[in-house]
Design an enzyme around this catalytic site. Structure first.
Site, PDB file in Angstrom:
ATOM      1  N   ASP A 208      32.330  75.166  50.691  1.00 52.51           N
ATOM      2  CA  ASP A 208      32.510  74.300  49.789  1.00 52.51           C
ATOM      3  C   ASP A 208      32.273  73.135  50.528  1.00 52.51           C
ATOM      4  OD1 ASP A 208      33.445  73.269  46.953  1.00 52.51           O
ATOM      5  OD2 ASP A 208      34.937  72.208  48.395  1.00 52.51           O
ATOM      6  N   GLU A 270      29.732  88.448  65.164  1.00 54.31           N
ATOM      7  CA  GLU A 270      30.754  89.652  65.824  1.00 54.31           C
ATOM      8  C   GLU A 270      30.937  90.686  64.656  1.00 54.31           C
ATOM      9  OE1 GLU A 270      34.520  88.066  66.900  1.00 54.31           O
ATOM     10  OE2 GLU A 270      33.350  86.316  68.011  1.00 54.31           O
TER      11      GLU A 270
HETATM   12  C1  NOJ Z   1      32.552  71.525  44.958  1.00 52.94           C
HETATM   13  C2  NOJ Z   1      33.289  72.325  44.140  1.00 52.94           C
HETATM   14  O1  NOJ Z   1      32.112  73.322  43.534  1.00 52.94           O
HETATM   15  C3  NOJ Z   1      33.737  71.686  42.995  1.00 52.94           C
HETATM   16  O2  NOJ Z   1      34.522  72.187  41.979  1.00 52.94           O
HETATM   17  C4  NOJ Z   1      35.123  71.007  43.945  1.00 52.94           C
HETATM   18  O3  NOJ Z   1      35.653  70.030  42.738  1.00 52.94           O
HETATM   19  C5  NOJ Z   1      34.550  70.007  44.858  1.00 52.94           C
HETATM   20  N1  NOJ Z   1      33.592  70.746  45.714  1.00 52.94           N
HETATM   21  C6  NOJ Z   1      35.867  69.894  45.816  1.00 52.94           C
HETATM   22  O4  NOJ Z   1      36.332  70.865  46.528  1.00 52.94           O
END
Ligand code: NOJ
Length: 555
Positions: A208, A270
């Site tokens: 993310d 690994e």
């Molecule tokens: C990207 C994620 O896909 C989204 O849903 C989220 O709100 C933001 N990052 C923050 O984590």
């Protein structure tokens, strides 16, 4: 599960656990619900699933606010349920990718609670980004950064004695404090988190905000070129267009992020079994995105430039060429993606006539709402084109059913922090997150055993339910199933793109191995090209290829 470097050609299906399937009838999807429905994904023909977060979380951002990286939220089940899910998936030949959220934690994570309880300047505070405020009493935020979800990116804390204290940075919601990734302790914790899931057998991580973890030294002020929050650049050419970000924001795409991924790659290497890292990095242009997938970094990066490209011949040809060139230059496969849980579903988005920035969503007061019939035609044609391209494709749950964005959600049902932080000015992402319809005649359309569904499902969804489409000639589900079967049979994921000349501008015509693909992005029918028809995204009246239709032919 055989074959090395499976990820180079894989079709990866995104499961949004809250909305996929609910086994216990509480209206919220769960891990057991997913396990029970895996045979349907096997029948669809995907290679892997990516699970959006199911970790312990107060759910202020639907689980992207993690309070324990190594446990399952009771809302979704238990670690044992995860093990069962993973075991069942592996038995079915489906790999399992989990979502890692390293840019920020929940404000309810014990690490952040410890930071709040500790003194200014303490080691605990150094795990996050705390700064003194500006102005005489420190009552102005440390800089001018906005949150992606709207409003200020800083929140001031109250000291234990009740006096106003320092501010902490949150690029997203107030309840999502950003880590300080220059801090060695933070790096060590996440190495452990990686190992925890790798040891359990996870096949990889979708990372993310993989462009956001390092912030420029001194946290300088920055005014983005487009007001209103966004996860960053992605070049686009259709409605909704930000062509280029003039300079790199001090919180996106800083060079230092690559050191983190080089470190993680060593850990993944690994482990046996070809585990992967996939970057969510909204950066621009594609040659820049490719830096995330250099040989010693990640394996894949989402191709958001492709997602944001309009349904138009020249733009599509250009983005396909740019993608293959950019990723190819670093030896990585291109990925392709049209929908996810953060954008308007492509069965609606491709029929929008106006600008719609990522994350803003659409709702009842949006002017010029998309026509669902046109949208579905385009979505089917666009997916048929995408699934013929070499590399790896991502599908978002429900697109194989042709689900549109849900526009008429009651305000009281909305949960996206974007909606609240902008006082309803932006609808946000709830419209693409409505629980799936499985059975036309069942309560909650078979999402679960009760009529409960955390977001209401529209009446029209009965006709889109999976059981109303299985085995029905011409259904969207059958189109996807056929495309995935042919894609595998003809090894299209390993192939290449050879452009076919002699077509009008709005026609995208290419050959990938033994398959010729022709997509008509225009409004006018053209003669159907010669060849044995393998697949058509819509009817072909009188041997013509109508607008918004794609065919695959044996070359
Ligand atoms: C990207 C994620 O896909 C989204 O849903 C989220 O709100 C933001 N990052 C923050 O984590």
């Amino acid at each position: 599960m055989t074959g090395s470097e499976w990820w180079r050609t894989a079709v990866i299906y995104q499961i949004y656990p809250r909305s996929f399937a609910d086994a216990n009838g509480d209206g919220m999807g769960d891990l057991t619900g997913i396990t029970n429905r895996l045979p349907a994904l096997r029948a669809l023909g995907i290679d892997a699933i990516w699970l959006s977060p199911f970790y312990t979380s107060p759910q202020n951002d639907a689980g992207y606010d993690v309070a324990d990286y190594c446990d399952v939220d009771p809302l979704f089940g238990t670690l044992a349920d995860f093990d069962t899910l993973q075991h069942t998936a592996h038995e079915l030949g489906i790999r399992v990718i989990v979502d890692l959220v390293p840019n920020h934690s929940s404000s309810e994570h014990p690490w952040f609670e410890a930071a709040l309880a500790a003194a200014e300047g303490s080691e605990e505070r150094a795990h996050y980004i705390f700064r003194d405020g500006q102005g005489e009493n420190g009552d102005l935020p440390p800089n001018n950064w906005d949150s992606v979800f709207g409003g200020n990116a800083w929140t001031r804390v109250t000291n234990p004695d009740g006096t106003p204290g320092q501010w902490y940075l949150h690029l997203f919601d107030t309840t999502q404090p950003d880590f300080d990734w220059d801090n060695e302790w933070v790096k060590a914790q996440f190495r452990d988190v990686l190992r925890f899931w790798l040891d359990r057998g996870a096949d990889g991580f979708r990372v993310d905000v993989a462009h956001g973890m390092i912030k420029a030294a001194g946290l300088p002020d920055y005014t983005p070129p487009v007001a209103g929050g966004s996860m960053g650049g992605a070049s686009t050419e259709g409605p909704g267009i930000i062509t280029e970000w003039p300079e790199t924001a001090p919180y996106w795409a800083q060079d230092g992020v690559h050191d983190i991924y080089r470190d993680w790659r060593l850990i993944l290497d690994e482990y046996p079994g070809d585990r992967i890292l996939a970057a969510e990095a909204w950066v621009d242009p594609l040659s820049h995105v490719a830096e995330w997938v250099r040989p010693d970094e990640m394996h894949q990066a989402f191709n958001f430039a492709y997602l944001e490209t309009a349904w138009a011949g020249p733009a599509l040809r250009r983005v396909i060429d740019d993608s293959l060139a950019a990723f190819g230059a670093v030896g990585a496969p291109s990925t392709w993606v049209l929908s996810n849980h953060d954008v308007v579903r492509h069965a609606s988005r491709l029929a929008l006539n106006h600008e719609n920035l990522q994350g803003h969503g659409i709702g009842p007061t949006t002017p010029d709402l998309p026509d669902n019939v046109i949208g579905l035609h385009r979505a089917r044609a666009a997916s048929a084109l995408m699934l013929a391209l070499p590399g790896s494709s991502y599908l978002y749950q429900g697109e194989e059913l042709g689900l549109p964005e849900v526009i008429h959600l009651p305000d009281s049902a909305r949960e996206d922090p974007t909606w609240f932080r902008t006082n309803g000015e932006r609808y946000g992402r709830d419209g693409c997150r409505v629980p799936l319809p499985w059975e036309a005649a069942a309560p909650s359309y078979g999402f679960g055993p009760s009529a409960e569904s955390w977001l209401p499902q529209p009446d029209e969804w009965a006709g889109l339910a999976r059981d109303a489409q299985v085995g029905v000639a011409g259904s969207t589900l059958e189109l996807y199933t056929l495309a995935l079967g042919l894609r595998r049979e003809h090894a299209l994921g390993l192939g290449s793109v050879e452009w076919l000349d002699g077509h009008a501008d709005e026609i995208v015509a290419l050959r990938n191995g033994a398959v010729t693909v022709v997509a008509n992005t225009g409004a006018t029918s053209v003669p159907l090209p010669a060849g044995e028809l393998l697949l058509a995204s819509g009817p072909l009246p009188g041997n013509t290829l109508p607008g918004d239709t794609t065919v695959w032919l044996r070359a």
